[in-house]
Scaffold this motif. Sequence first.
Motif: not given
Length: 199
Positions: A46-54, A61-62, A68-70, A142-143
């Motif tokens: 899973i990923w999450e993105y906040d465009p206004p703040t970047g 798992r991503w 890679y380790d988290a 998203g995933i």
Amino acid sequence: AVVISLLATALVLSWVYALIQSRLQRLIQDSEQRLSSALEASGGGIWEYDPPTGRVWFDPRWFGMLGYDADELPQEYATWAGLLHPEDREMAEEAVRRHVAEGTDFKLEFRLRAKDGSWRWIQSNGTILERDGLGRVLRLVGIHLDVTSSRTTEEVIRESARRYHFLYEKSPSISLVIGLDGRLRDVNGSFVSLLGYEK
């Protein structure tokens, strides 16, 4: 008597509130467990993105799907962009910018560099999670799914089809393809040159 009645009512309300809160907590835990199990089964991250703040967030798992380790890479947009294959970087970043500007969900594929240096094909599915009062995107979630094996299989099938077609066309033997209905579907170059048949 009124005070006792009020205290009894407060006690019952407190008990009902605690019971409701406990049930809601259990429902949330069950839901989280189902989601976690489904993600584990899919191999997705899973990923999450906040465009206004970047700001971005990637779950363990991503990182794990890339070896890679988290805590090995920073939780930054630049992490994702830096792992993109050079041939895919412009397309992927432009697609994200476009979907943020349009406020639309998306599905795209690109390659990310794994820790071992290999390139993994990733299918990224994203959806809008939050908008401001003007409809601008505040948050996407998203995933990422590793689709390397299916992409490799597709390429093997395409290469096999190319080789078959080349051998079919260049064979000195007369070759033809007849459909299940008994009709002639295709002929090779030898068939055309020896028998004068036109495709």
